[in-house]
Design a protein around this motif. Structure first.
Motif, PDB file in Angstrom:
ATOM      1  N   LEU A   1      52.868-142.158 -44.944  1.00 34.66           N
ATOM      2  CA  LEU A   1      51.615-141.405 -44.972  1.00 34.66           C
ATOM      3  C   LEU A   1      51.438-140.522 -43.733  1.00 34.66           C
ATOM      4  CD1 LEU A   1      48.952-140.953 -46.572  1.00 34.66           C
ATOM      5  CD2 LEU A   1      47.939-142.766 -45.169  1.00 34.66           C
ATOM      6  N   HIS A   2      51.984-140.935 -42.588  1.00 29.47           N
ATOM      7  CA  HIS A   2      51.676-140.255 -41.317  1.00 29.47           C
ATOM      8  C   HIS A   2      52.011-138.774 -41.328  1.00 29.47           C
ATOM      9  CE1 HIS A   2      55.614-139.476 -39.254  1.00 29.47           C
ATOM     10  NE2 HIS A   2      56.023-140.321 -40.179  1.00 29.47           N
ATOM     11  N   ARG A   3      53.008-138.378 -42.102  1.00 28.02           N
ATOM     12  CA  ARG A   3      53.418-136.967 -42.100  1.00 28.02           C
ATOM     13  C   ARG A   3      52.451-136.076 -42.889  1.00 28.02           C
ATOM     14  NH1 ARG A   3      59.077-138.105 -44.235  1.00 28.02           N
ATOM     15  NH2 ARG A   3      58.490-140.193 -43.549  1.00 28.02           N
ATOM     16  N   HIS A   4      51.508-136.693 -43.613  1.00 24.56           N
ATOM     17  CA  HIS A   4      50.603-135.925 -44.476  1.00 24.56           C
ATOM     18  C   HIS A   4      49.165-135.893 -43.963  1.00 24.56           C
ATOM     19  CE1 HIS A   4      53.862-135.914 -47.374  1.00 24.56           C
ATOM     20  NE2 HIS A   4      53.886-137.233 -47.352  1.00 24.56           N
ATOM     21  N   ILE A   5      48.879-136.546 -42.827  1.00 25.06           N
ATOM     22  CA  ILE A   5      47.496-136.653 -42.354  1.00 25.06           C
ATOM     23  C   ILE A   5      47.375-136.149 -40.921  1.00 25.06           C
ATOM     24  CG2 ILE A   5      47.011-138.576 -43.899  1.00 25.06           C
ATOM     25  CD1 ILE A   5      47.269-140.483 -41.531  1.00 25.06           C
ATOM     26  N   GLY A   6      46.153-135.951 -40.472  1.00 27.30           N
ATOM     27  CA  GLY A   6      45.862-135.496 -39.118  1.00 27.30           C
ATOM     28  C   GLY A   6      44.385-135.207 -38.996  1.00 27.30           C
ATOM     29  N   ALA A   7      43.871-135.160 -37.769  1.00 27.16           N
ATOM     30  CA  ALA A   7      42.430-135.016 -37.545  1.00 27.16           C
ATOM     31  C   ALA A   7      41.854-133.755 -38.176  1.00 27.16           C
ATOM     32  CB  ALA A   7      42.139-135.030 -36.047  1.00 27.16           C
ATOM     33  N   ASP A   8      42.663-132.703 -38.314  1.00 28.04           N
ATOM     34  CA  ASP A   8      42.190-131.456 -38.916  1.00 28.04           C
ATOM     35  C   ASP A   8      42.817-131.205 -40.288  1.00 28.04           C
ATOM     36  OD1 ASP A   8      40.567-130.682 -36.688  1.00 28.04           O
ATOM     37  OD2 ASP A   8      42.417-130.187 -35.611  1.00 28.04           O
ATOM     38  N   ILE A   9      43.508-132.221 -40.823  1.00 27.44           N
ATOM     39  CA  ILE A   9      44.198-132.075 -42.116  1.00 27.44           C
ATOM     40  C   ILE A   9      43.626-133.045 -43.140  1.00 27.44           C
ATOM     41  CG2 ILE A   9      46.433-132.211 -43.307  1.00 27.44           C
ATOM     42  CD1 ILE A   9      47.712-131.749 -40.494  1.00 27.44           C
ATOM     43  N   ASP A  10      43.732-134.329 -42.848  1.00 29.82           N
ATOM     44  CA  ASP A  10      43.315-135.386 -43.775  1.00 29.82           C
ATOM     45  C   ASP A  10      42.982-136.608 -42.942  1.00 29.82           C
ATOM     46  OD1 ASP A  10      42.981-137.315 -45.719  1.00 29.82           O
ATOM     47  OD2 ASP A  10      44.827-136.867 -46.799  1.00 29.82           O
ATOM     48  N   VAL A  11      41.775-137.135 -43.117  1.00 27.77           N
ATOM     49  CA  VAL A  11      41.293-138.246 -42.292  1.00 27.77           C
ATOM     50  C   VAL A  11      40.920-139.424 -43.190  1.00 27.77           C
ATOM     51  CG1 VAL A  11      39.643-138.947 -40.511  1.00 27.77           C
ATOM     52  CG2 VAL A  11      40.424-136.561 -40.625  1.00 27.77           C
ATOM     53  N   PRO A  12      41.845-140.354 -43.438  1.00 28.31           N
ATOM     54  CA  PRO A  12      41.527-141.525 -44.257  1.00 28.31           C
ATOM     55  C   PRO A  12      40.563-142.476 -43.545  1.00 28.31           C
ATOM     56  CG  PRO A  12      43.909-141.155 -44.139  1.00 28.31           C
ATOM     57  CD  PRO A  12      43.265-140.301 -43.078  1.00 28.31           C
TER      58      PRO A  12
END
Length: 479
Positions: A144-155
């Motif tokens: 999952l880490h490659r698809h998320i980020g604070a300005d991208i996707d925040v689960p």
């Protein structure tokens, strides 16, 4: 719609959520007053991205175990994708698409800059050790880490994902990314330098009650002394029950996947001590059936709705479709005049239609000058938005490298829930085809008996849709 149905195939939960939005829009005057918005509809029901992956991990016996992992990045028009991770055996793509779709409009209702998404796995943490859960979370985040980020996707968390799981997931993300990106997950602990937010565990339950208080004020009612049926026993149910107790309401029930725990005598309802015991029980992965207290009746395999002689307010706080039309009938027979969802899509379509029919019947009695049978229903996308609202406030605190006081967060939460209520009432009155007569943003007790009750279903759906559709238009996502 036939083209959309062909594209998606058989996905019952998603179809139910999608059809509710479409019904609210097409039965209102939204497309008559804003005809260009109709072109957004086939675009907004398609996720921007669906990520599916294998999660391979090792159990305590050294066996290789395999689960499915998902992230549905549904809509980023207003902000980064935002929505929880659910770990539960029932998780499949249909459920996550329904949750992600609902999340688009719920997040838009908060007025905060967050888009809609949802994710999770069919992993069941209930019977796993802490070490097994840690290994699973680390394996899940490896993909999952490659698809998320604070300005991208925040689960964030959801069913099966609490503070422990968020901690494991964040630790894995930090090692994989080699940076402390605090804003990538919400629902973090406030201790240990994790920069979580106060009131986050309480937010959905508290927010639900703040929304209910707005409804009651509009109806000329008071929460004190009201008999309240609550389902579920997780965070949402626990903190909703605690807030009800603080406000002088009488909590009559809680439940879990194995059955319902019902108060025998309303003079001896649930207390704070009972809720604290249940919270500890849940941490130990126990069931409410273990509670041996002669104040309660344990009903295996049942929900609370049909088993209480007196109910004023019902709050479904467990899972989707937990309240059906026959449950509504039983609740109304017991005196229930308000149902608000703490769970996502907690009522079946048949239940929603019945509740809306009861509201319309009350409005007709108002118009006839003989008000009777007051009844109002709040859908989860409006009434349970408090959790994601405080998640967005956690993101704001992370960006500032600050932690706000519990009082400040609670005040912000209360204001957000009040704004959601008022916008839903106003837009329902603006766009509904129903002849409501006078609709007030806030009715006092003197005139509540002659105030029509607008559809919060239509109001919430319309408010969320217009906000997102207009943002998508500005971005050129449809013309």
């Amino acid at each position: 719609m036939s083209d959309i149905e062909f594209t998606h195939g058989i996905e019952p939960e998603f179809e139910q959520a999608r059809d509710e939005i479409v019904k609210s829009l097409t039965e209102s005057t939204v497309f008559e007053k804003n005809p260009e918005l109709k072109r957004c509809l086939p675009v907004i029901v398609e996720p921007e991205r669906v990520i599916q992956f294998r999660v391979t991990w090792e159990d305590d016996e050294g066996n290789t175990r395999i689960n499915k992992g998902y992230r549905v990045q549904f809509n980023s028009a207003i902000g980064p994708y935002k929505g929880g991770l659910r770990f539960h055996p029932s998780v499949n793509l249909s459920i996550l698409k329904f949750l992600g779709f609902e999340q688009i409009f719920k997040n838009a209702l908060t007025g905060l800059p967050i888009g809609g998404g949802k994710g999770g796995s069919n992993f069941d943490p209930h019977d796993k050790s802490d070490n097994e859960i840690r290994r699973f979370c680390q394996a899940f985040m490896t993909e999952l880490h490659r698809h998320i980020g604070a300005d991208i996707d925040v689960p964030a968390g959801d069913i099966g994902v609490g503070g422990r799981e968020i901690g494991f997931l964040y630790g894995a993300y930090k090692r994989l990314q080699q940076k402390r990106d605090f804003g990538v997950l919400t629902g973090k602990d406030t201790r240990y330098g994790l920069n979580g937010s106060f009131i986050r565990p309480e937010a959905t339950g508290y927010g639900l009650i703040y929304f209910v208080l707005n409804m009651l004020t509009y109806m000329g009612q008071d929460i004190k002394g009201k008999y309240c049926a609550v389902s579920g026993s997780g965070n949402v149910a626990q903190f909703a029950a605690k807030k009800l107790i603080d406000l002088g309401a009488i909590v009559m029930s809680l439940s879990d996947s194995r059955g319902a725990l019902i108060v025998k005598d309303a003079a001896k309802p649930f207390t704070h001590a009972d809720i604290d015991f249940i919270a500890d029980l849940k941490v130990r992965k126990g069931s409410l059936e273990e509670i041996k207290d002669d104040r309660f009746t344990w009903l295996p395999g049942q929900r609370p709705w049909k088993n209480l002689p007196k109910v004023d307010i019902a709050l479904p706080c467990a899972t989707q479709n937990e309240n059906d039309a026959d449950d509504v009938e039983a609740l109304v027979k017991a005196g229930c005049f308000l149902i608000a969802e703490g769970s996502n899509m907690g009522s079946t379509d048949a239940a929603v239609q019945k509740m809306e029919a009861l509201r319309v019947a009350y409005n007709e009695s108002v118009k006839a000058g003989k008000p009777t049978g007051q009844f109002w229903y709040a859908p989860g996308k409006a009434s349970n938005a408090g959790g994601v609202a405080v998640s967005a406030l956690e993101m704001a605190q992370n960006s500032q490298r600050m932690t706000w006081t519990p009082a400040r967060v609670d005040e912000e939460l209360n204001n957000i829930m009040t704004n959601i209520f008022n916008e839903s009432v106003d837009n329902s009155a603006t766009y509904t085809r129903e002849v409501l007569g006078e609709v007030k943003a806030s009715a006092n007790k003197a005139d509540a008996a002659v105030s029509a009750l607008p559809s919060l279903v239509q109001g919430a759906n319309i408010t969320g849709f217009i906000k997102v559709a207009n943002a998508m238009k500005v971005h050129g996502d449809w013309w």
